[in-house]
Design a protein around this motif. Structure first.
Motif, mmCIF file in Angstrom:
data_model
loop_
_atom_site.group_PDB
_atom_site.id
_atom_site.type_symbol
_atom_site.label_atom_id
_atom_site.label_comp_id
_atom_site.label_asym_id
_atom_site.label_seq_id
_atom_site.Cartn_x
_atom_site.Cartn_y
_atom_site.Cartn_z
ATOM 1 N N GLN A 1 -44.210 16.126 5.926
ATOM 2 C CA GLN A 1 -43.358 15.016 5.501
ATOM 3 C C GLN A 1 -44.095 13.689 5.552
ATOM 4 O O GLN A 1 -43.794 12.764 4.779
ATOM 5 N N LYS A 2 -45.088 13.583 6.432
ATOM 6 C CA LYS A 2 -45.811 12.323 6.609
ATOM 7 C C LYS A 2 -46.985 12.172 5.639
ATOM 8 O O LYS A 2 -47.329 11.048 5.264
ATOM 9 N N VAL A 3 -47.591 13.281 5.232
ATOM 10 C CA VAL A 3 -48.838 13.165 4.460
ATOM 11 C C VAL A 3 -48.721 13.675 3.022
ATOM 12 O O VAL A 3 -49.630 13.435 2.222
ATOM 13 N N ALA A 4 -47.646 14.360 2.681
ATOM 14 C CA ALA A 4 -47.525 14.950 1.339
ATOM 15 C C ALA A 4 -46.341 14.364 0.585
ATOM 16 O O ALA A 4 -45.303 14.034 1.170
ATOM 17 N N THR A 5 -46.529 14.226 -0.716
ATOM 18 C CA THR A 5 -45.471 13.752 -1.598
ATOM 19 C C THR A 5 -45.310 14.731 -2.746
ATOM 20 O O THR A 5 -46.295 15.081 -3.411
ATOM 21 N N GLU A 6 -44.098 15.192 -2.969
ATOM 22 C CA GLU A 6 -43.846 16.151 -4.045
ATOM 23 C C GLU A 6 -43.384 15.421 -5.299
ATOM 24 O O GLU A 6 -42.306 14.817 -5.321
ATOM 25 N N GLU A 7 -44.217 15.475 -6.319
ATOM 26 C CA GLU A 7 -43.854 14.917 -7.620
ATOM 27 C C GLU A 7 -43.208 16.016 -8.460
ATOM 28 O O GLU A 7 -43.072 17.160 -8.005
ATOM 29 N N GLU A 8 -42.840 15.684 -9.691
ATOM 30 C CA GLU A 8 -42.115 16.654 -10.519
ATOM 31 C C GLU A 8 -42.944 17.903 -10.801
ATOM 32 O O GLU A 8 -42.431 19.024 -10.775
ATOM 33 N N HIS A 9 -44.240 17.729 -11.076
ATOM 34 C CA HIS A 9 -45.062 18.878 -11.471
ATOM 35 C C HIS A 9 -46.236 19.134 -10.529
ATOM 36 O O HIS A 9 -47.027 20.037 -10.776
ATOM 37 N N HIS A 10 -46.379 18.341 -9.460
ATOM 38 C CA HIS A 10 -47.500 18.555 -8.550
ATOM 39 C C HIS A 10 -47.189 17.950 -7.185
ATOM 40 O O HIS A 10 -46.209 17.223 -7.013
ATOM 41 N N THR A 11 -48.034 18.284 -6.221
ATOM 42 C CA THR A 11 -47.911 17.759 -4.860
ATOM 43 C C THR A 11 -49.150 16.937 -4.540
ATOM 44 O O THR A 11 -50.275 17.338 -4.858
ATOM 45 N N VAL A 12 -48.957 15.796 -3.893
ATOM 46 C CA VAL A 12 -50.053 14.905 -3.523
ATOM 47 C C VAL A 12 -50.195 14.911 -2.001
ATOM 48 O O VAL A 12 -49.232 14.656 -1.274
ATOM 49 N N ILE A 13 -51.409 15.227 -1.512
ATOM 50 C CA ILE A 13 -51.689 15.228 -0.076
ATOM 51 C C ILE A 13 -52.646 14.086 0.228
ATOM 52 O O ILE A 13 -53.778 14.065 -0.260
ATOM 53 N N ASP A 14 -52.197 13.121 1.015
ATOM 54 C CA ASP A 14 -53.004 11.950 1.375
ATOM 55 C C ASP A 14 -54.051 12.358 2.409
ATOM 56 O O ASP A 14 -53.712 12.736 3.539
ATOM 57 N N LEU A 15 -55.335 12.265 2.039
ATOM 58 C CA LEU A 15 -56.394 12.759 2.918
ATOM 59 C C LEU A 15 -56.563 11.903 4.168
ATOM 60 O O LEU A 15 -56.808 12.435 5.261
ATOM 61 N N LYS A 16 -56.449 10.591 4.051
ATOM 62 C CA LYS A 16 -56.611 9.728 5.218
ATOM 63 C C LYS A 16 -55.540 10.050 6.259
ATOM 64 O O LYS A 16 -55.817 10.179 7.459
ATOM 65 N N ALA A 17 -54.306 10.204 5.785
ATOM 66 C CA ALA A 17 -53.208 10.545 6.697
ATOM 67 C C ALA A 17 -53.389 11.943 7.280
ATOM 68 O O ALA A 17 -53.144 12.175 8.469
ATOM 69 N N LEU A 18 -53.863 12.887 6.448
ATOM 70 C CA LEU A 18 -54.079 14.256 6.925
ATOM 71 C C LEU A 18 -55.154 14.310 7.995
ATOM 72 O O LEU A 18 -54.977 14.929 9.055
ATOM 73 N N LEU A 19 -56.291 13.635 7.744
ATOM 74 C CA LEU A 19 -57.430 13.719 8.657
ATOM 75 C C LEU A 19 -57.193 12.984 9.965
ATOM 76 O O LEU A 19 -57.984 13.122 10.911
ATOM 77 N N SER A 20 -56.104 12.226 10.046
ATOM 78 C CA SER A 20 -55.789 11.560 11.320
ATOM 79 C C SER A 20 -55.215 12.548 12.333
ATOM 80 O O SER A 20 -55.064 12.224 13.506
ATOM 81 N N HIS A 21 -54.917 13.776 11.865
ATOM 82 C CA HIS A 21 -54.382 14.821 12.748
ATOM 83 C C HIS A 21 -55.495 15.799 13.122
ATOM 84 O O HIS A 21 -56.183 16.332 12.247
#
Length: 436
Positions: A236-256
């Protein structure tokens, strides 16, 4: 064992009480003990037996044995013969996979046709140990190390709390007859090798091995639940679901710290298996990508983009009027009214004709298509169904849908839709057959 079984039902499986049950019975010791326990517990049940015709006279003798035993108990019996070898050759799958698909498709047909509430199988604790070890030796994530679940939708396994030795002792004490499957003695199957050679050593090293195993599975299930909760929260914090794809924010992901574990949890359901390539993508140049059978994972500057592969969609739509009994293009499909259901397979379905809106249509599948899988509750995206069934791009490109108005009746040759099934209130049954 009977009192333990009844207590287990009352404490952990109380939802079975007063329900109409279907027992999957091979004639082996496990399933015959299950029959006796259910009979002694005065449960309302019938028996289903599959004759896969793989062991000649032995298979027929199994069928005769189950028939005689159910007649003694005056329990309803359903029998289905399968030409399993022919199905395996036709579908280019292993005998084990085809047999499993055939029997469970038939079981769920019986559940729907005769309004059974649950299907009971005789899997026990040693079976769960074998499944654990098979997954462990092949390499598995946490989910693959949880053993056999006690319940999957309408399938329930009430003997998982019992060991093979408990079942054997109960059979001996109560003079229960059973049939021995000769293939169980063969070590050409991985499961049999583990059963005959590995597990006895583990039990010899630790006489309380099965108890220790149950405890371990309990701990793993707790850990799995925690991991799922953590993966969902981080998603919920690092991914955004668009209509046809999903976006994963790498900076936010790599902070974990456990970012690799999170990626595995999110991407594994989409068929990704080359985890080294996936993890290397994090430091790769923009434009690099990793493919699964169904999806693309693309590095685009500071994000990962996950989207489905574009499957060619045919604009062809074929109309089938009510009075047409045969279709030859694009597939060979026949239609005829029948009085009852018999020999239902993946290529033959039976539907409630009064629920159909004519003309029917044959078309290719499209992204976003949804159906209600036969024998299950709820709906499912076709794209998710294809992932679960491990369809290749070629498999998906060859899929045709038989539709009533905008609703899917049948993924032709694969899976019927639950909404059009035959029930007790059905007055007109339509048999639909697909010929390769």
């Amino acid at each position: 064992m009977l009192s333990k079984f009844q207590n287990h039902l009352h404490t952990n499986l109380s939802f079975l009480e007063g329900k109409k049950l279907l027992l999957a019975v091979s004639g082996g010791i496990d399933s015959m003990v299950l029959v006796d326990l259910c009979f002694q517990s005065k449960l309302d049940f019938a028996v289903a037996h599959c004759n896969f015709q793989l062991r000649g006279e032995e298979s027929d003798a199994d069928e005769s044995f189950v028939t005689s035993q159910t007649e003694k108990l005056q329990v309803p019996l359903f029998i289905q013969k399968f030409d399993t070898q022919a199905f395996a050759e036709q579908q280019k799958l292993s005998i084990q996979v085809v047999a499993r698909n055939l029997r469970y498709e038939w079981f769920y047909t019986l559940l729907a046709q005769h309004q059974f509430d649950y299907l009971l199988t005789a899997h026990h604790l040693d079976d769960s140990v074998e499944t654990f070890l098979i997954n462990f030796t092949r390499g598995s994530g946490l989910e693959g190390l949880l053993g056999i679940p006690q319940q999957n939708d309408k399938m329930v396994r009430p003997l998982l709390v019992f060991s093979r030795s408990e079942i054997q002792n109960y059979a001996a004490e109560h003079a229960i007859s059973w049939r021995e499957d000769s293939s169980n003695a063969s070590d050409k199957y991985v499961r049999n090798k583990l059963r005959h050679e590995v597990i006895p050593v583990l039990k010899a090293l630790n006489p309380s091995f099965l108890t220790s195993f149950e405890n371990t599975i309990g701990y793993l299930k707790q850990s799995h639940s925690l991991a799922e909760d953590a993966a969902a929260m981080v998603y919920q914090k690092v991914a955004t679901e668009e209509e046809h794809h999903t976006v994963i924010d790498l900076k936010a992901l790599l902070s974990h710290p456990n970012y690799r574990a999170y990626l595995f949890a999110w991407l594994q359901p989409f068929g990704f298996t080359d985890w080294t390539a996936v993890y290397d993508l994090l430091d790769a140049q923009s434009g690099k990508q990793v493919l699964s059978d169904s999806h693309i994972l693309l590095k685009n500057r500071g994000v990962l983009l996950l989207f489905p592969k574009q499957t060619p969609v045919s604009d062809e739509v074929y109309w089938i009027p009510k009075d047409q009994t045969e279709v030859k293009v694009p597939l060979k499909i026949s239609f005829c009214e029948v009085v009852n259901i018999s020999n239902q397979t993946s290529n033959v379905i039976f539907v409630d004709e009064n629920l159909l809106q004519f003309p029917l249509t044959l078309r290719r599948w499209q992204e976003g298509d949804i159906f209600h899988p036969f024998g299950m509750t709820g709906r499912k995206k076709l794209s998710k169904f294809f992932k679960d069934e491990k369809y290749s791009l070629r498999d998906k490109a060859n899929v045709w849908l038989l539709c009533s108005d905008a609703e899917i009746v049948w993924i032709v040759g694969k899976r019927q839709d639950e909404r059009f099934k035959v029930t007790a209130s059905t007055t007109k049954i339509l048999k639909i057959k697909y010929t390769h």
